[in-house]
Scaffold this motif. Structure first.
Motif, PDB file in Angstrom:
ATOM      1  N   ILE A  43       0.835  -1.200   0.000  1.00  0.00           N
ATOM      2  CA  ILE A  43       0.000   0.000   0.000  1.00  0.00           C
ATOM      3  C   ILE A  43       0.871   1.253   0.000  1.00  0.00           C
ATOM      4  O   ILE A  43       0.639   2.189  -0.771  1.00  0.00           O
ATOM      5  CB  ILE A  43      -0.961  -0.002   1.211  1.00  0.00           C
ATOM      6  CG1 ILE A  43      -2.008  -1.107   1.045  1.00  0.00           C
ATOM      7  CG2 ILE A  43      -1.620   1.355   1.391  1.00  0.00           C
ATOM      8  CD1 ILE A  43      -2.834  -1.377   2.291  1.00  0.00           C
ATOM      9  N   LEU A  44       1.894   1.269   0.858  1.00  0.00           N
ATOM     10  CA  LEU A  44       2.773   2.437   0.929  1.00  0.00           C
ATOM     11  C   LEU A  44       3.544   2.652  -0.370  1.00  0.00           C
ATOM     12  O   LEU A  44       3.667   3.784  -0.851  1.00  0.00           O
ATOM     13  CB  LEU A  44       3.745   2.297   2.108  1.00  0.00           C
ATOM     14  CG  LEU A  44       3.115   2.417   3.488  1.00  0.00           C
ATOM     15  CD1 LEU A  44       4.144   2.086   4.569  1.00  0.00           C
ATOM     16  CD2 LEU A  44       2.534   3.795   3.706  1.00  0.00           C
ATOM     17  N   LEU A  45       4.042   1.584  -0.962  1.00  0.00           N
ATOM     18  CA  LEU A  45       4.758   1.707  -2.239  1.00  0.00           C
ATOM     19  C   LEU A  45       3.839   2.211  -3.337  1.00  0.00           C
ATOM     20  O   LEU A  45       4.231   3.042  -4.172  1.00  0.00           O
ATOM     21  CB  LEU A  45       5.388   0.370  -2.628  1.00  0.00           C
ATOM     22  CG  LEU A  45       6.598  -0.050  -1.793  1.00  0.00           C
ATOM     23  CD1 LEU A  45       7.030  -1.475  -2.156  1.00  0.00           C
ATOM     24  CD2 LEU A  45       7.742   0.925  -1.983  1.00  0.00           C
ATOM     25  N   SER A  46       2.593   1.737  -3.328  1.00  0.00           N
ATOM     26  CA  SER A  46       1.615   2.186  -4.311  1.00  0.00           C
ATOM     27  C   SER A  46       1.321   3.668  -4.159  1.00  0.00           C
ATOM     28  O   SER A  46       1.267   4.419  -5.131  1.00  0.00           O
ATOM     29  CB  SER A  46       0.323   1.372  -4.162  1.00  0.00           C
ATOM     30  OG  SER A  46      -0.709   1.913  -4.941  1.00  0.00           O
ATOM     31  N   ARG A  47       1.159   4.110  -2.923  1.00  0.00           N
ATOM     32  CA  ARG A  47       0.893   5.530  -2.669  1.00  0.00           C
ATOM     33  C   ARG A  47       2.094   6.398  -3.020  1.00  0.00           C
ATOM     34  O   ARG A  47       1.948   7.508  -3.525  1.00  0.00           O
ATOM     35  CB  ARG A  47       0.488   5.735  -1.209  1.00  0.00           C
ATOM     36  CG  ARG A  47      -0.873   5.156  -0.904  1.00  0.00           C
ATOM     37  CD  ARG A  47      -1.255   5.368   0.523  1.00  0.00           C
ATOM     38  NE  ARG A  47      -2.569   4.793   0.798  1.00  0.00           N
ATOM     39  CZ  ARG A  47      -3.134   4.779   1.980  1.00  0.00           C
ATOM     40  NH1 ARG A  47      -2.516   5.321   3.019  1.00  0.00           N
ATOM     41  NH2 ARG A  47      -4.315   4.239   2.155  1.00  0.00           N
ATOM     42  N   LYS A  49       4.343   5.721  -5.330  1.00  0.00           N
ATOM     43  CA  LYS A  49       4.394   5.766  -6.788  1.00  0.00           C
ATOM     44  C   LYS A  49       3.359   6.755  -7.325  1.00  0.00           C
ATOM     45  O   LYS A  49       3.654   7.561  -8.213  1.00  0.00           O
ATOM     46  CB  LYS A  49       4.134   4.376  -7.371  1.00  0.00           C
ATOM     47  CG  LYS A  49       4.216   4.315  -8.866  1.00  0.00           C
ATOM     48  CD  LYS A  49       3.977   2.908  -9.384  1.00  0.00           C
ATOM     49  CE  LYS A  49       3.989   2.880 -10.893  1.00  0.00           C
ATOM     50  NZ  LYS A  49       3.714   1.537 -11.415  1.00  0.00           N
ATOM     51  N   GLU A  50       2.156   6.709  -6.760  1.00  0.00           N
ATOM     52  CA  GLU A  50       1.096   7.625  -7.171  1.00  0.00           C
ATOM     53  C   GLU A  50       1.502   9.078  -6.913  1.00  0.00           C
ATOM     54  O   GLU A  50       1.290   9.958  -7.759  1.00  0.00           O
ATOM     55  CB  GLU A  50      -0.188   7.301  -6.413  1.00  0.00           C
ATOM     56  CG  GLU A  50      -1.364   8.172  -6.782  1.00  0.00           C
ATOM     57  CD  GLU A  50      -2.605   7.831  -5.978  1.00  0.00           C
ATOM     58  OE1 GLU A  50      -3.487   8.692  -5.892  1.00  0.00           O
ATOM     59  OE2 GLU A  50      -2.693   6.716  -5.428  1.00  0.00           O
ATOM     60  N   GLN A  55       0.144  14.525 -11.484  1.00  0.00           N
ATOM     61  CA  GLN A  55       0.222  15.675 -12.368  1.00  0.00           C
ATOM     62  C   GLN A  55      -0.134  16.970 -11.638  1.00  0.00           C
ATOM     63  O   GLN A  55       0.306  18.034 -12.027  1.00  0.00           O
ATOM     64  CB  GLN A  55      -0.727  15.477 -13.559  1.00  0.00           C
ATOM     65  CG  GLN A  55      -0.395  14.258 -14.398  1.00  0.00           C
ATOM     66  CD  GLN A  55       0.975  14.363 -15.047  1.00  0.00           C
ATOM     67  OE1 GLN A  55       1.329  15.400 -15.581  1.00  0.00           O
ATOM     68  NE2 GLN A  55       1.754  13.296 -14.990  1.00  0.00           N
ATOM     69  N   GLU A  56      -0.956  16.866 -10.602  1.00  0.00           N
ATOM     70  CA  GLU A  56      -1.370  18.038  -9.844  1.00  0.00           C
ATOM     71  C   GLU A  56      -0.342  18.319  -8.746  1.00  0.00           C
ATOM     72  O   GLU A  56       0.224  17.396  -8.165  1.00  0.00           O
ATOM     73  CB  GLU A  56      -2.745  17.811  -9.234  1.00  0.00           C
ATOM     74  CG  GLU A  56      -3.829  17.592 -10.279  1.00  0.00           C
ATOM     75  CD  GLU A  56      -5.183  17.314  -9.666  1.00  0.00           C
ATOM     76  OE1 GLU A  56      -5.376  17.636  -8.486  1.00  0.00           O
ATOM     77  OE2 GLU A  56      -6.030  16.763 -10.374  1.00  0.00           O
ATOM     78  N   PRO A  57      -0.121  19.591  -8.422  1.00  0.00           N
ATOM     79  CA  PRO A  57       0.912  19.928  -7.440  1.00  0.00           C
ATOM     80  C   PRO A  57       0.570  19.547  -6.003  1.00  0.00           C
ATOM     81  O   PRO A  57       1.458  19.374  -5.193  1.00  0.00           O
ATOM     82  CB  PRO A  57       1.044  21.449  -7.568  1.00  0.00           C
ATOM     83  CG  PRO A  57      -0.273  21.888  -8.103  1.00  0.00           C
ATOM     84  CD  PRO A  57      -0.762  20.761  -8.974  1.00  0.00           C
TER      85      PRO A  57
END
Length: 73
Positions: A43-47, A49-50, A55-57
């Motif tokens: 979950i942490l790695l996924s977040r 990466k996201e 694209q939004e600051p």
């Protein structure tokens, strides 16, 4: 008021707590070893990466703190 003594225990960083939840958080933070489960790591790695590919600051830390402050009632 009750005094609790734990022989050979680690020292608490403070001696006053708001409630039992506050005290439990302190105990959890004192644990020397803490292992994340594989699911939590995923979950942490996924977040991460996201967040890295967003694209939004996003918001500044000050904006986040301001948005969660509670007004005194």
């Amino acid at each position: 008021m009750t005094t609790i003594t734990i022989k050979n225990g680690a020292k608490l960083s403070r001696d006053t707590f708001e409630n039992w939840d506050d005290f439990q958080r302190e105990l959890i933070l004192m644990q020397e070893s803490f292992e994340l489960t594989e699911k939590h790591k995923e979950i942490l790695l996924s977040r991460e990466k996201e967040a890295n590919t967003a694209q939004e600051p996003g918001l500044t830390w000050e904006q986040v703190k301001k948005s969660i402050k509670r007004k005194d009632v």
